[in-house]
Design an enzyme around this catalytic site. Sequence first.
Site, short mmCIF file in Angstrom:
data_model
loop_
_atom_site.label_atom_id
_atom_site.label_comp_id
_atom_site.label_asym_id
_atom_site.label_seq_id
_atom_site.Cartn_x
_atom_site.Cartn_y
_atom_site.Cartn_z
N HIS A 62 0.83 -1.22 0.00
CA HIS A 62 0.00 0.00 0.00
C HIS A 62 0.85 1.25 0.00
O HIS A 62 1.92 1.32 0.62
CB HIS A 62 -1.00 -0.01 1.16
N ASP A 169 5.98 3.19 6.64
CA ASP A 169 4.76 2.39 6.57
C ASP A 169 3.80 3.11 5.61
O ASP A 169 3.14 4.06 5.99
CB ASP A 169 4.14 2.26 7.96
N GLU A 201 -5.21 1.57 2.46
CA GLU A 201 -5.02 0.52 3.46
C GLU A 201 -5.18 1.04 4.88
O GLU A 201 -5.73 0.35 5.75
CB GLU A 201 -3.64 -0.13 3.29
N GLU A 202 -4.73 2.26 5.13
CA GLU A 202 -4.76 2.80 6.48
C GLU A 202 -6.16 3.16 6.96
O GLU A 202 -6.37 3.39 8.16
CB GLU A 202 -3.86 4.04 6.58
N ASP A 224 4.34 -5.50 3.66
CA ASP A 224 4.01 -4.40 4.57
C ASP A 224 5.08 -4.35 5.66
O ASP A 224 6.05 -5.12 5.61
CB ASP A 224 2.61 -4.61 5.17
N HIS A 311 3.96 4.41 12.96
CA HIS A 311 2.95 5.47 12.97
C HIS A 311 3.44 6.70 13.72
O HIS A 311 2.65 7.42 14.34
CB HIS A 311 1.62 4.96 13.53
#
Length: 350
Positions: A62, A169, A201-202, A224, A311
Amino acid sequence: MNKAFLYEMIQTPSPSGGEFELQKKIMTYMKEVVDTFETDVTGNVISVLNKESSCKVLLAGHVDEIGLMVTMITEDGFLKVTNVGGVRAPLYLGQKVQVLTDTQIVNGVVGYHQSLLESKSLKASELFIDIGATSKEEALTLVKPGDYVVAATDYCELMNNCISGRALDNRLGAFIVIEALRRAKELGASVGIYSATTVGEETTMRGAVWAAKRVKPTLALVVDVTFATDYEGTHKEEIGEIKVGYGPVLANGSIINNELNKKLACLAQSLNMNIQYEAAPGRTGTDGDRIHLENDGIPLALISIPLRYMHSSSEVGSLTDVEQIIELIAHFLVNLDESVNLSPYQDVLF
């Protein structure tokens, strides 16, 4: 491995729902290598090689990142926001940010006061962004509700071939799936390769669904990031001992095809690569959760890059891990038999 393009990807904002500028750059980068592209209105870009092959391998990484979205502007000209994906609100306090408008990038700072610093359960909706405006009317000349916001950070190189930056990410995974196609072509792969840089995706995983429905692959490899547990305060007992720079991570769990995992582990051994494992007994929190459920059930493996401080705007990963995963996937594609059988019952006689 083209580090320059990886760094360009990292520096290009791509919040979930606003991935299009980065996707256009990927198409430009890949156009001399692929046979064709497949796209859809949700924003996916699928780089395709050997489309005539009956064996179709979907590589999914992603391309979107977490961020914020402007919800309103106060009378004093401050921007109120909500989260786009799984943001960690306390990490934004005092952070420089970029507001992505239709025409330009507006610089701002996430402000704070004492009560925000003392909050034990700070939410994104409690944050406010200072762009220097003195009134709502002045702020509205530049920004509007619905504009995306990302942290204004760059990448930097660290010791031992590590890098740090915003949105590793999953820029790392998206980069891997396109570089693996390029490397597989160099090695003479003949199977169909569909490298999907997926969107959303998030937030919704919509890109994974649309890509799987469109390609209808024989199998899928999802790339990922995963949580590294090689620093203080992590919980190794929950997912395993996972170290940055110690090689690709294979997931074990209910959505994973064991035959694929065995093939990847055996191949890694022949390439003198170390393989790490993580426990993912239920949902993995990746595109694989949705891809696996499409069509009549798509066999897949999840290959992950260990990441520290996920994150945050200063995630840390290893370029060595990235290089190894590219090589592992490329060699897997070269060695893949078009008549591959991934059934768990293939040895049973009837």
